[in-house]
Design a protein around this motif. Sequence first.
Motif, PDB file in Angstrom:
ATOM      1  N   CYS A  27     -21.989  35.233  -0.206  1.00  0.00           N
ATOM      2  CA  CYS A  27     -20.962  35.299   0.472  1.00  0.00           C
ATOM      3  C   CYS A  27     -20.241  36.132  -1.010  1.00  0.00           C
ATOM      4  CB  CYS A  27     -20.425  33.387   0.030  1.00  0.00           C
ATOM      5  SG  CYS A  27     -18.612  33.288   0.488  1.00  0.00           S
ATOM      6  N   THR A  28     -20.688  35.474  -1.888  1.00  0.00           N
ATOM      7  CA  THR A  28     -20.388  36.268  -3.238  1.00  0.00           C
ATOM      8  C   THR A  28     -20.488  37.418  -3.051  1.00  0.00           C
ATOM      9  OG1 THR A  28     -21.721  33.896  -4.244  1.00  0.00           O
ATOM     10  CG2 THR A  28     -21.248  36.112  -5.498  1.00  0.00           C
ATOM     11  N   ALA A  29     -21.159  38.520  -2.681  1.00  0.00           N
ATOM     12  CA  ALA A  29     -21.218  40.022  -2.780  1.00  0.00           C
ATOM     13  C   ALA A  29     -20.168  40.244  -2.322  1.00  0.00           C
ATOM     14  CB  ALA A  29     -22.683  40.277  -2.373  1.00  0.00           C
ATOM     15  N   GLU A  30     -20.388  39.675  -0.832  1.00  0.00           N
ATOM     16  CA  GLU A  30     -19.260  39.836   0.324  1.00  0.00           C
ATOM     17  C   GLU A  30     -17.603  40.392  -0.465  1.00  0.00           C
ATOM     18  OE1 GLU A  30     -19.688  39.086   4.319  1.00  0.00           O
ATOM     19  OE2 GLU A  30     -21.793  39.102   4.864  1.00  0.00           O
ATOM     20  N   ALA A  31     -17.470  39.251  -1.141  1.00  0.00           N
ATOM     21  CA  ALA A  31     -15.829  38.873  -1.962  1.00  0.00           C
ATOM     22  C   ALA A  31     -15.946  40.131  -2.873  1.00  0.00           C
ATOM     23  CB  ALA A  31     -16.882  37.410  -3.199  1.00  0.00           C
ATOM     24  N   THR A  32     -16.704  40.248  -3.289  1.00  0.00           N
ATOM     25  CA  THR A  32     -16.095  41.848  -4.398  1.00  0.00           C
ATOM     26  C   THR A  32     -16.002  43.222  -3.013  1.00  0.00           C
ATOM     27  OG1 THR A  32     -19.068  42.742  -4.201  1.00  0.00           O
ATOM     28  CG2 THR A  32     -18.297  41.180  -5.443  1.00  0.00           C
ATOM     29  N   GLU A  33     -16.525  43.164  -2.265  1.00  0.00           N
ATOM     30  CA  GLU A  33     -15.890  44.055  -1.327  1.00  0.00           C
ATOM     31  C   GLU A  33     -14.384  44.006  -0.677  1.00  0.00           C
ATOM     32  OE1 GLU A  33     -19.760  45.254  -1.207  1.00  0.00           O
ATOM     33  OE2 GLU A  33     -18.098  46.749  -0.889  1.00  0.00           O
ATOM     34  N   ASP A  39      -9.319  43.475   4.752  1.00  0.00           N
ATOM     35  CA  ASP A  39     -10.560  42.970   4.430  1.00  0.00           C
ATOM     36  C   ASP A  39     -10.773  41.287   3.724  1.00  0.00           C
ATOM     37  OD1 ASP A  39     -11.351  45.961   1.964  1.00  0.00           O
ATOM     38  OD2 ASP A  39     -11.104  45.040   4.957  1.00  0.00           O
ATOM     39  N   LEU A  40      -9.406  40.778   3.511  1.00  0.00           N
ATOM     40  CA  LEU A  40      -8.983  39.611   3.257  1.00  0.00           C
ATOM     41  C   LEU A  40      -9.568  38.226   4.122  1.00  0.00           C
ATOM     42  CD1 LEU A  40      -9.265  37.377   0.671  1.00  0.00           C
ATOM     43  CD2 LEU A  40      -6.682  37.549   0.335  1.00  0.00           C
ATOM     44  N   LYS A  41      -8.711  39.385   5.343  1.00  0.00           N
ATOM     45  CA  LYS A  41      -8.791  38.782   6.771  1.00  0.00           C
ATOM     46  C   LYS A  41     -10.129  38.244   7.097  1.00  0.00           C
ATOM     47  CE  LYS A  41      -5.910  37.297  10.832  1.00  0.00           C
ATOM     48  NZ  LYS A  41      -7.117  37.123  11.944  1.00  0.00           N
ATOM     49  N   SER A  42     -10.703  39.422   7.033  1.00  0.00           N
ATOM     50  CA  SER A  42     -11.934  39.091   7.920  1.00  0.00           C
ATOM     51  C   SER A  42     -13.028  38.626   7.105  1.00  0.00           C
ATOM     52  CB  SER A  42     -12.601  40.370   8.579  1.00  0.00           C
ATOM     53  OG  SER A  42     -11.501  41.559   7.761  1.00  0.00           O
ATOM     54  N   PHE A  43     -12.858  38.951   6.098  1.00  0.00           N
ATOM     55  CA  PHE A  43     -13.642  37.834   4.827  1.00  0.00           C
ATOM     56  C   PHE A  43     -13.699  36.341   5.202  1.00  0.00           C
ATOM     57  CE2 PHE A  43     -16.398  37.080   1.295  1.00  0.00           C
ATOM     58  CZ  PHE A  43     -15.711  35.978   0.642  1.00  0.00           C
ATOM     59  N   ARG A  44     -12.407  35.770   5.135  1.00  0.00           N
ATOM     60  CA  ARG A  44     -12.014  34.357   5.564  1.00  0.00           C
ATOM     61  C   ARG A  44     -12.615  33.805   6.795  1.00  0.00           C
ATOM     62  NH1 ARG A  44      -8.019  31.241   3.562  1.00  0.00           N
ATOM     63  NH2 ARG A  44      -7.640  30.720   5.614  1.00  0.00           N
ATOM     64  N   ASP A  45     -12.229  34.770   7.928  1.00  0.00           N
ATOM     65  CA  ASP A  45     -12.480  34.605   9.718  1.00  0.00           C
ATOM     66  C   ASP A  45     -13.699  34.639   9.653  1.00  0.00           C
ATOM     67  OD1 ASP A  45      -9.777  36.599  11.039  1.00  0.00           O
ATOM     68  OD2 ASP A  45      -9.629  34.454  10.075  1.00  0.00           O
ATOM     69  N   ARG A  46     -15.105  35.645   8.878  1.00  0.00           N
ATOM     70  CA  ARG A  46     -16.056  35.630   8.735  1.00  0.00           C
ATOM     71  C   ARG A  46     -17.321  34.730   7.988  1.00  0.00           C
ATOM     72  NH1 ARG A  46     -21.447  37.203   9.089  1.00  0.00           N
ATOM     73  NH2 ARG A  46     -22.285  38.147   6.866  1.00  0.00           N
ATOM     74  N   TRP A  47     -16.297  34.205   7.095  1.00  0.00           N
ATOM     75  CA  TRP A  47     -16.932  32.716   6.115  1.00  0.00           C
ATOM     76  C   TRP A  47     -16.373  31.868   6.907  1.00  0.00           C
ATOM     77  CZ3 TRP A  47     -21.499  32.835   3.715  1.00  0.00           C
ATOM     78  CH2 TRP A  47     -21.889  34.383   2.930  1.00  0.00           C
ATOM     79  N   ILE A  48     -15.768  31.337   6.912  1.00  0.00           N
ATOM     80  CA  ILE A  48     -14.363  30.153   7.449  1.00  0.00           C
ATOM     81  C   ILE A  48     -14.046  29.639   8.340  1.00  0.00           C
ATOM     82  CG2 ILE A  48     -14.536  29.029   5.043  1.00  0.00           C
ATOM     83  CD1 ILE A  48     -11.951  29.627   5.177  1.00  0.00           C
ATOM     84  N   GLY A  49     -13.875  31.167   9.664  1.00  0.00           N
ATOM     85  CA  GLY A  49     -13.897  31.008  10.540  1.00  0.00           C
ATOM     86  C   GLY A  49     -14.116  29.785  12.037  1.00  0.00           C
ATOM     87  N   ARG A  50     -13.266  29.025  12.394  1.00  0.00           N
ATOM     88  CA  ARG A  50     -13.987  27.802  13.057  1.00  0.00           C
ATOM     89  C   ARG A  50     -14.499  27.900  14.271  1.00  0.00           C
ATOM     90  NH1 ARG A  50     -12.293  23.508  11.302  1.00  0.00           N
ATOM     91  NH2 ARG A  50     -10.322  23.325  10.711  1.00  0.00           N
ATOM     92  N   ALA A  84     -18.865  26.144  -2.229  1.00  0.00           N
ATOM     93  CA  ALA A  84     -18.693  27.034  -2.599  1.00  0.00           C
ATOM     94  C   ALA A  84     -17.835  28.149  -1.850  1.00  0.00           C
ATOM     95  CB  ALA A  84     -20.670  27.580  -2.899  1.00  0.00           C
ATOM     96  N   ILE A  85     -17.866  27.933  -0.688  1.00  0.00           N
ATOM     97  CA  ILE A  85     -17.468  29.175   0.064  1.00  0.00           C
ATOM     98  C   ILE A  85     -16.004  29.285  -0.230  1.00  0.00           C
ATOM     99  CG2 ILE A  85     -17.001  29.956   2.052  1.00  0.00           C
ATOM    100  CD1 ILE A  85     -19.914  29.963   2.528  1.00  0.00           C
ATOM    101  N   ALA A  86     -15.701  27.755  -0.319  1.00  0.00           N
ATOM    102  CA  ALA A  86     -13.900  28.220  -0.593  1.00  0.00           C
ATOM    103  C   ALA A  86     -13.779  28.499  -1.567  1.00  0.00           C
ATOM    104  CB  ALA A  86     -13.624  25.873   0.172  1.00  0.00           C
ATOM    105  N   ASP A  87     -14.613  27.873  -2.657  1.00  0.00           N
ATOM    106  CA  ASP A  87     -14.436  28.414  -4.589  1.00  0.00           C
ATOM    107  C   ASP A  87     -13.905  29.879  -4.180  1.00  0.00           C
ATOM    108  OD1 ASP A  87     -15.283  26.477  -6.154  1.00  0.00           O
ATOM    109  OD2 ASP A  87     -14.733  28.341  -6.881  1.00  0.00           O
ATOM    110  N   ILE A  88     -14.990  30.596  -3.715  1.00  0.00           N
ATOM    111  CA  ILE A  88     -15.171  31.687  -3.385  1.00  0.00           C
ATOM    112  C   ILE A  88     -14.325  32.706  -3.261  1.00  0.00           C
ATOM    113  CG2 ILE A  88     -16.062  34.334  -3.159  1.00  0.00           C
ATOM    114  CD1 ILE A  88     -19.253  32.642  -3.509  1.00  0.00           C
ATOM    115  N   ILE A  89     -13.400  32.423  -1.768  1.00  0.00           N
ATOM    116  CA  ILE A  89     -12.140  32.713  -0.362  1.00  0.00           C
ATOM    117  C   ILE A  89     -11.067  32.846  -1.992  1.00  0.00           C
ATOM    118  CG2 ILE A  89     -10.987  32.294   1.157  1.00  0.00           C
ATOM    119  CD1 ILE A  89     -12.802  31.392   2.882  1.00  0.00           C
TER     120      ILE A  89
END
Length: 371
Positions: A27-33, A39-50, A84-89
Amino acid sequence: MAYTVPTLTDYSTAALEKAGGECIAACTAEATEVRSDLDLKSFRDRWIGRKNGVLTQVNDLWLKPAPKEAKREAGMRVNEIRTAIADIIDKAEHLRLELSTAAIESVDISLPGIRRPIGAEHPVIKTMHEIIGVFQRLGYSVAEGPVVETDYYNFEALNFPPNHPARDTQDTLFIAGQQAKPQRERLLLRTHTSPVQIRTMEKMRPPIRIVIPGTVHRNDPPDASHSPMFHQIEGLAVDKNITFGDLKGTLDHAMKALFGSSVKTHFRPSFFPFTEPSAELYVTCFICGGSGKRGADPCRPCKQTGWIEVLGCGMVDPNVFEFVKDNGYDPKTVSGFAFGMGVDRLALLKYGVDDLQYFFQGDVRFLEQFG
Ligand code: DAH
């Protein structure tokens, strides 16, 4: 390779820790991309999408099938991953916001620029440099000395008798708490630049030719022609066979160089403890040209006399040389002349300013006229 949530067979502490660590690292690595809002939207969906987000998968693949004994620990682990994921997002979102507002600020080319006006020499300093320049071209060098001076240099070595009125608190600003010292060591604010004559003669053997610019202080309340702090330029020439003729020729030349070649000079007898004989130098008024009149009106700067006093001067008193005799200044073998002028007064006359205080108030509207 993009991160996929593995199924777990081993529910030991070490295995849970390893799997959780890998998930957070991914997750940390993908955040840097993340480069754009999209990008931000798909990052969120990928990690915390219901529906099929990584976190949901972790729940389904790790927590749900966990054997009874491992449930508690797996639950704690999954909670850790969620935080941790909430924090990174959260961090990624902040960064996006910062970057997008910064871009808006830097492209507004309609804002006026910052004006940085170019500074100019203060009229008093400008006058000082002009005077120094005239003497430098005659071969003089520049010396300086301290503003906080001892009674010895300011008075005693300049042949001021112990009870000379200039030593009175009326004129001199003394430093407090000096009573325990012998008089000659007591500190004061120098009342003239003449003490640097002695200081220079202590350091340099004759022949010497020096000018000494600097600030001086006197216990005068400020008004149109007085200031408790003002500027002087002192001059000193010592050699064999220096005569009053040298003094007159030098100062006559200097005045013509400063005020124009049609200026006439005139010496009147005066008194200073450190020169003998002493004189005051007058020049023909450069405002009215010596006539005493400005059109039909009386000329104020010269009080209608046609002459303006510009400095004090004289031949160095032999008593002064006695204080530096051991450095080659035996009054039987050397002679010299000295002069001292008030720079502020000269600047005032030169620029036709009618109140000395303008020089010290720092008002840009006044000062920029000299730029
Ligand atoms: N120090 C004197 C003053 O402040 C000015 C002066 C007069 C200086 C005569 C000199 C001199 O060097 O020879 O009033």
